[in-house]
Design an enzyme around this catalytic site. Structure first.
Site, PDB file in Angstrom:
ATOM      1  N   GLY A  14       3.937  -5.045  -0.033  1.00 51.41           N
ATOM      2  CA  GLY A  14       2.967  -4.140   0.562  1.00 51.41           C
ATOM      3  C   GLY A  14       2.659  -4.455   2.011  1.00 51.41           C
ATOM      4  N   MET A  15       2.946  -5.690   2.429  1.00 47.07           N
ATOM      5  CA  MET A  15       2.614  -6.078   3.793  1.00 47.07           C
ATOM      6  C   MET A  15       3.824  -6.106   4.707  1.00 47.07           C
ATOM      7  SD  MET A  15      -0.167  -9.095   3.135  1.00 47.07           S
ATOM      8  CE  MET A  15      -0.292  -9.411   4.890  1.00 47.07           C
ATOM      9  N   GLY A  16       5.037  -6.148   4.164  1.00 51.81           N
ATOM     10  CA  GLY A  16       6.196  -6.177   5.033  1.00 51.81           C
ATOM     11  C   GLY A  16       7.455  -6.591   4.309  1.00 51.81           C
ATOM     12  N   VAL A  62      10.672  -9.216   3.430  1.00 46.61           N
ATOM     13  CA  VAL A  62      10.894 -10.640   3.221  1.00 46.61           C
ATOM     14  C   VAL A  62      12.389 -10.907   3.342  1.00 46.61           C
ATOM     15  CG1 VAL A  62      10.534 -12.623   1.716  1.00 46.61           C
ATOM     16  CG2 VAL A  62       8.933 -10.706   1.646  1.00 46.61           C
ATOM     17  N   ASP A  91      -3.076 -11.965  -6.346  1.00 42.45           N
ATOM     18  CA  ASP A  91      -1.926 -11.168  -6.779  1.00 42.45           C
ATOM     19  C   ASP A  91      -0.964 -12.029  -7.595  1.00 42.45           C
ATOM     20  OD1 ASP A  91      -0.516  -8.802  -7.024  1.00 42.45           O
ATOM     21  OD2 ASP A  91       0.694  -9.159  -5.246  1.00 42.45           O
TER      22      ASP A  91
END
Length: 586
Positions: free
Chosen positions: A25-27, A29, A138
């Site tokens: 959700g943030m970027g 990997v 999470d």
């Protein structure tokens, strides 16, 4: 792993990218290697988030705090750039599949032996995370890596410092952060999160590993229906092995305060850790294949043209900070790995955006806990005093029963109750009962003094057995015993804390604690509000009989409360002595 896409950079901050590991959700990997050969996972931040100064400041603070987690059960934070146009963080790479991949695709539910080791490792990881002031928020199978040595918890990307606001699981826009099937009820409601939220997620992860399904069902019928079941319904734990079912059920309690804390979970999971290989043979073979795939990622296929790179320590940032698209520098060299020792880790503190956040220091050292002491002398004296009070209560109850018969006889001879002042038998009965009240009160005062000393010491021992699990300081807990109103709630909670900390088994039966507390509280309230009046101060024979009857009930109630108190004192003292013996010499 997937090959790098044509538009992906080939290096980020001095780390050469090898492959794609996934997208969150943030970027994005990436799998990468440092110039000295260490394999790492580099996580980049989405451009939309990178443009928000508030996010950058929070991200920088959380990265700095996550650096302190360490431990053998998590992926360490090695490097980060929170100031550049495209923020990123590098963590140690865990060579292995995720728990989700093992259960959903490759093997299925894990055997009981593997589950025991998995639960122990995940609790250890949460301990390392929580003691630095973080809540993971999470914890799910996709964030649990499976290795030969044990599970590893990864991705602190949405972790939050405990003192970082009160918005709990909500973003600034009101969207809930987390994975719906593994969120806690308070996370769904958007309340402030504590380590208990991760404990709930732990229970869900273990249930999934044991059965291959979520305990509250899937989101096929809609995410809102799934979240409603998490908040309102009981979990489906069919198929969970018996040894693990109770632990998972406790972790999935709806109220955060009803879930076991990390100290209790460490005690419950540490006793059954299997020796030797903890994974099934099929999963061990899969780990071997994963290692081969990692070697094959040494020389990723290069795209057409010179490889792009993202500005890192060796490349100055572009002139316009905050731009969404990274500046690409053609011709940046790619150095082959030399497989030397990895460079020292470092974190670049945020200085460009917003205020400079203070960097957290190492965790404060735990206060030394006292050595437990045996309390045979205090327990024996308290038992003797309780026995004396029981004798007095039994005799007083018989005297009140005799008084009821005397009142019927006296009414025949002296119809008017006021004339009993001249009755020698009534005066003798009054003197005898008054004397017993004096003895009774004196014994109770002695019991209070010895009881408080004994309680102070068992509370001290309980803290030595389970540091940090007792909810009240000794001085405050002692004060609560002297406040009658506080007995409505607090001493029961304190007694439960002490009882559970003193018991060596993971699930102590507290029925005796509850019985003792109920009888003692009932007796306290009965004497304070019901049977306070004396029989000889009544105006009529009927009123005197009522008071004598209440006096009998009071003494019988006192006798029952005393007997349960003796059992409580003896049992708790024996439990503590057993733990002291098991601990051996200091």
């Amino acid at each position: 792993m997937q090959p790098l896409a044509p538009g992906d950079p080939r290096a980020i901050g001095g780390y050469r990218l090898l492959a794609r590991l996934g997208e969150g959700g943030m970027g994005q990997v990436y799998l990468a290697r440092s110039e000295r050969g260490r394999t790492v996972a580099v996580k980049t931040i989405q451009p939309a988030l990178a443009r928000e100064s508030d996010f950058r400041a929070r991200f920088a603070r959380e990265v700095a705090t996550a650096r302190l987690v360490g431990g053998e059960w998590t992926a360490p934070v090695l490097d980060a750039d929170t100031e550049g146009p495209a923020p990123w963080v590098a963590t140690g790479y865990i060579a292995g599949p995720t728990l989700h991949q093992v259960v959903a695709e490759d093997h299925g539910p894990l055997p009981e032996r593997s589950l025991a080791f998995l639960s122990f490792g995940l609790v250890q990881a949460l301990r390392d995370i929580h003691r630095t002031g973080l809540v993971h928020r999470d914890l799910k199978p996709a964030n649990v890596m499976i290795t030969i040595d044990g599970p590893r918890v990864i991705d602190f990307g949405i972790a939050r410092a405990l003192d970082g606001g009160t918005s709990g699981g909500l973003t600034r826009t009101g969207a809930v952060i987390g994975s719906p099937g593994f969120m806690s009820p308070e996370q769904i409601r958007g309340l402030r999160l504590t380590p208990a939220s991760d404990v709930f997620s732990l229970g869900t992860v273990l249930a999934y590993a044991a059965t291959g399904r979520l305990p509250f069902g899937t989101g096929d019928s809609g995410g809102h229906a799934l979240m409603f079941r998490i908040v309102e319904e009981e979990p489906d734990l069919d198929g969970v092995p018996g040894a693990l079912r109770e632990l998972i059920s406790d972790c999935l309690a709806k109220a955060p305060e009803d879930r076991p804390d990390i100290a209790a979970l460490l005690e419950r999971t540490g006793a059954d850790v299997p020796e030797g290989p903890w994974l099934p043979a099929e999963v061990l073979a899969q780990l071997g294949r994963h290692a081969v795939a990692l070697l094959d990622s040494e020389d990723p296929a290069a795209g057409g043209g010179p490889p792009p790179t993202v500005p890192g320590p060796a490349t100055p940032p572009p002139a316009m900070p905050g731009t969404a698209v990274p500046t690409l520098v053609p011709g940046a060299p790619v150095h082959p790995p030399t497989y030397l020792e990895a460079p020292p880790v470092h974190i670049r503190p945020p200085t460009t955006y917003g205020a400079v956040w203070p960097q957290p220091g190492p965790p404060a050292p735990a206060e030394p806990t006292p050595e437990p002491r045996r309390l045979s002398g205090a327990a024996n004296l308290l038992t003797a005093l309780f026995a004396a009070l029981a004798v007095v209560a039994a005799i007083a109850a018989m005297l009140h029963l005799q008084l009821l018969g005397d009142l019927d006889e006296w009414q025949v001879d002296t119809p008017y109750f006021g004339d009993l002042d001249d009755n020698e038998a009534a005066e003798s009965r009054k003197t005898t009962l008054d004397a017993f009240e004096v003895v009774w009160g004196s014994v109770q005062l002695a019991i209070v003094a010895v009881w408080l000393y004994w309680f102070w010491q068992v509370r001290r021992n309980a803290e030595a057995f389970a540091p940090g699990r007792i909810r009240y300081r000794r001085s405050r807990a002692l004060l609560f015993w002297l406040i009658p109103v506080a007995n409505l709630v607090l001493p029961k909670q304190i007694a439960d804390d002490i009882w559970r900390a003193s018991h060596s088994a993971p699930h102590p039966r507290t029925a005796l604690v509850t019985l003792w507390w109920a009888l003692s509280l009932g007796y306290l309230l009965f004497t304070a509000f019901v049977s306070a009046d004396r029989w000889h101060e009544a105006d009529t024979y009927a009123s005197a009989r009522t008071r004598a009857t209440l006096g009998t009930v009071e003494q019988v109630w006192c006798l029952l409360a005393v007997l349960t108190a003796v059992l409580f004192v003896r049992r708790l003292t024996a439990m503590q002595h057993a733990r002291i013996t098991a601990r051996g010499p200091a």
